[in-house]
Design a protein around this motif. Structure first.
Motif, PDB file in Angstrom:
ATOM      1  N   ALA A  43      53.032 -10.165  55.637  1.00  0.00           N
ATOM      2  CA  ALA A  43      53.387 -11.066  54.540  1.00  0.00           C
ATOM      3  C   ALA A  43      52.268 -11.192  53.512  1.00  0.00           C
ATOM      4  O   ALA A  43      52.509 -11.618  52.381  1.00  0.00           O
ATOM      5  N   TRP A  44      51.042 -10.827  53.900  1.00  0.00           N
ATOM      6  CA  TRP A  44      49.905 -10.956  52.982  1.00  0.00           C
ATOM      7  C   TRP A  44      49.662  -9.704  52.148  1.00  0.00           C
ATOM      8  O   TRP A  44      48.967  -9.761  51.130  1.00  0.00           O
ATOM      9  N   VAL A  45      50.201  -8.572  52.564  1.00  0.00           N
ATOM     10  CA  VAL A  45      49.821  -7.283  51.987  1.00  0.00           C
ATOM     11  C   VAL A  45      50.063  -7.214  50.485  1.00  0.00           C
ATOM     12  O   VAL A  45      49.218  -6.718  49.727  1.00  0.00           O
ATOM     13  N   SER A  46      51.208  -7.714  50.029  1.00  0.00           N
ATOM     14  CA  SER A  46      51.537  -7.591  48.610  1.00  0.00           C
ATOM     15  C   SER A  46      50.646  -8.442  47.719  1.00  0.00           C
ATOM     16  O   SER A  46      50.645  -8.279  46.496  1.00  0.00           O
ATOM     17  N   GLN A  47      49.856  -9.341  48.332  1.00  0.00           N
ATOM     18  CA  GLN A  47      48.967 -10.203  47.552  1.00  0.00           C
ATOM     19  C   GLN A  47      47.595  -9.572  47.311  1.00  0.00           C
ATOM     20  O   GLN A  47      46.759 -10.145  46.620  1.00  0.00           O
ATOM     21  N   GLY A  48      47.349  -8.408  47.921  1.00  0.00           N
ATOM     22  CA  GLY A  48      46.090  -7.719  47.697  1.00  0.00           C
ATOM     23  C   GLY A  48      45.071  -7.945  48.795  1.00  0.00           C
ATOM     24  O   GLY A  48      45.207  -8.840  49.640  1.00  0.00           O
ATOM     25  N   SER A  49      44.024  -7.125  48.770  1.00  0.00           N
ATOM     26  CA  SER A  49      43.035  -7.134  49.853  1.00  0.00           C
ATOM     27  C   SER A  49      42.246  -8.437  49.942  1.00  0.00           C
ATOM     28  O   SER A  49      41.915  -8.891  51.041  1.00  0.00           O
ATOM     29  N   LEU A  50      41.936  -9.051  48.808  1.00  0.00           N
ATOM     30  CA  LEU A  50      41.180 -10.300  48.850  1.00  0.00           C
ATOM     31  C   LEU A  50      41.981 -11.385  49.554  1.00  0.00           C
ATOM     32  O   LEU A  50      41.440 -12.144  50.372  1.00  0.00           O
ATOM     33  N   HIS A  51      43.273 -11.436  49.272  1.00  0.00           N
ATOM     34  CA  HIS A  51      44.137 -12.415  49.934  1.00  0.00           C
ATOM     35  C   HIS A  51      44.207 -12.133  51.435  1.00  0.00           C
ATOM     36  O   HIS A  51      44.155 -13.066  52.253  1.00  0.00           O
ATOM     37  N   VAL A  52      44.306 -10.855  51.795  1.00  0.00           N
ATOM     38  CA  VAL A  52      44.349 -10.478  53.214  1.00  0.00           C
ATOM     39  C   VAL A  52      43.092 -10.958  53.933  1.00  0.00           C
ATOM     40  O   VAL A  52      43.161 -11.521  55.035  1.00  0.00           O
TER      41      VAL A  52
END
Length: 225
Positions: free
Chosen positions: A46-55
């Motif tokens: 669920a976090w992937v589409s938000q980008g690496s910083l969000h991950v």
């Protein structure tokens, strides 16, 4: 759509290719080094589409690491990802057949992604995919939801945007498609955040699997025939 379907464009991560497995593996590898328990794939996806910083921020939320430390972990994460971005990545079920159907119908297809080109092109090469157009964020001045990338992709394949499809798994994909004048399709199998209501994106179509997507594409091909 005012005429025959001229081209089909996809978002990459979470729409055409399932890349969450590699993000998940690397994140848990890093968490292990900080003596943290592994996270389930469903959570990380669920976090992937938000980008690496969000991950990284979400993946280390229970720690007291500061922004500088988190950025250092992110740098390490991206280095590891570049070396192993195709270990688990694969086309979503039904997508190989869909791409084959497009090829047989002589309909060009392409990718407009917010994934940097240094990761996108090696991944596509590993998966033996050869889109007619690939647009990454470092190739345009404005990224999705701005339509610049979609308009450029349509121009590259010689298609009128109004006779093109854009398919994605995030609200920004649908917004970009609308702004480009394309018909939009939201995929329910993508990396959608908990609580995010796909119906509020106002896509022209919402599909739950590739068979349903292929049916819509086939109907648009014949509607103006």
């Amino acid at each position: 759509m005012k005429g025959p379907l001229e081209a089909v464009f996809f978002d990459l991560d979470g729409t055409l290719v399932d890349t969450a497995g590699d993000f998940h593996a690397i994140l848990n590898e890093l968490r292990h080094e900080y003596n943290l328990p592994p996270l389930p794939l469903s959570v990380v996806s669920a976090w992937v589409s938000q980008g690496s910083l969000h991950v990284i921020r979400e993946g280390f939320r229970e720690t007291e690491l500061n922004d500088t430390q988190l950025e250092s972990i992110r740098t390490d994460f991206l280095h590891r990802y570049a070396l192993s971005l195709d270990v688990h990545a694969c086309l979503f079920p039904g997508m190989p057949e869909l791409l084959q159907a497009l090829a047989e119908a002589a309909i060009p297809w392409g990718i407009i992604t917010n994934k940097l080109s240094r990761y996108t092109f090696p991944l596509l090469a590993s998966l033996q995919l050869s889109p007619a157009s690939v647009i990454c964020p470092d190739m345009v001045s404005k990224t999705k939801p701005d339509p610049e990338g979609l308009m450029r992709a349509a121009a590259e394949v010689g298609a009128d945007p109004v006779n093109c499809l854009y398919i994605g798994d995030h609200e920004r994909d649908i917004a970009a498609g609308h702004r480009a004048g394309m018909t939009t399709i939201a995929v329910a199998w993508g990396y959608i955040l908990p609580g995010d209501d796909i119906d509020t994106w106002h896509a022209d179509h919402v599909v739950c699997d590739a068979a349903e997507l292929n049916h819509i594409i086939a109907s648009l091909r014949t509607y103006h025939a």
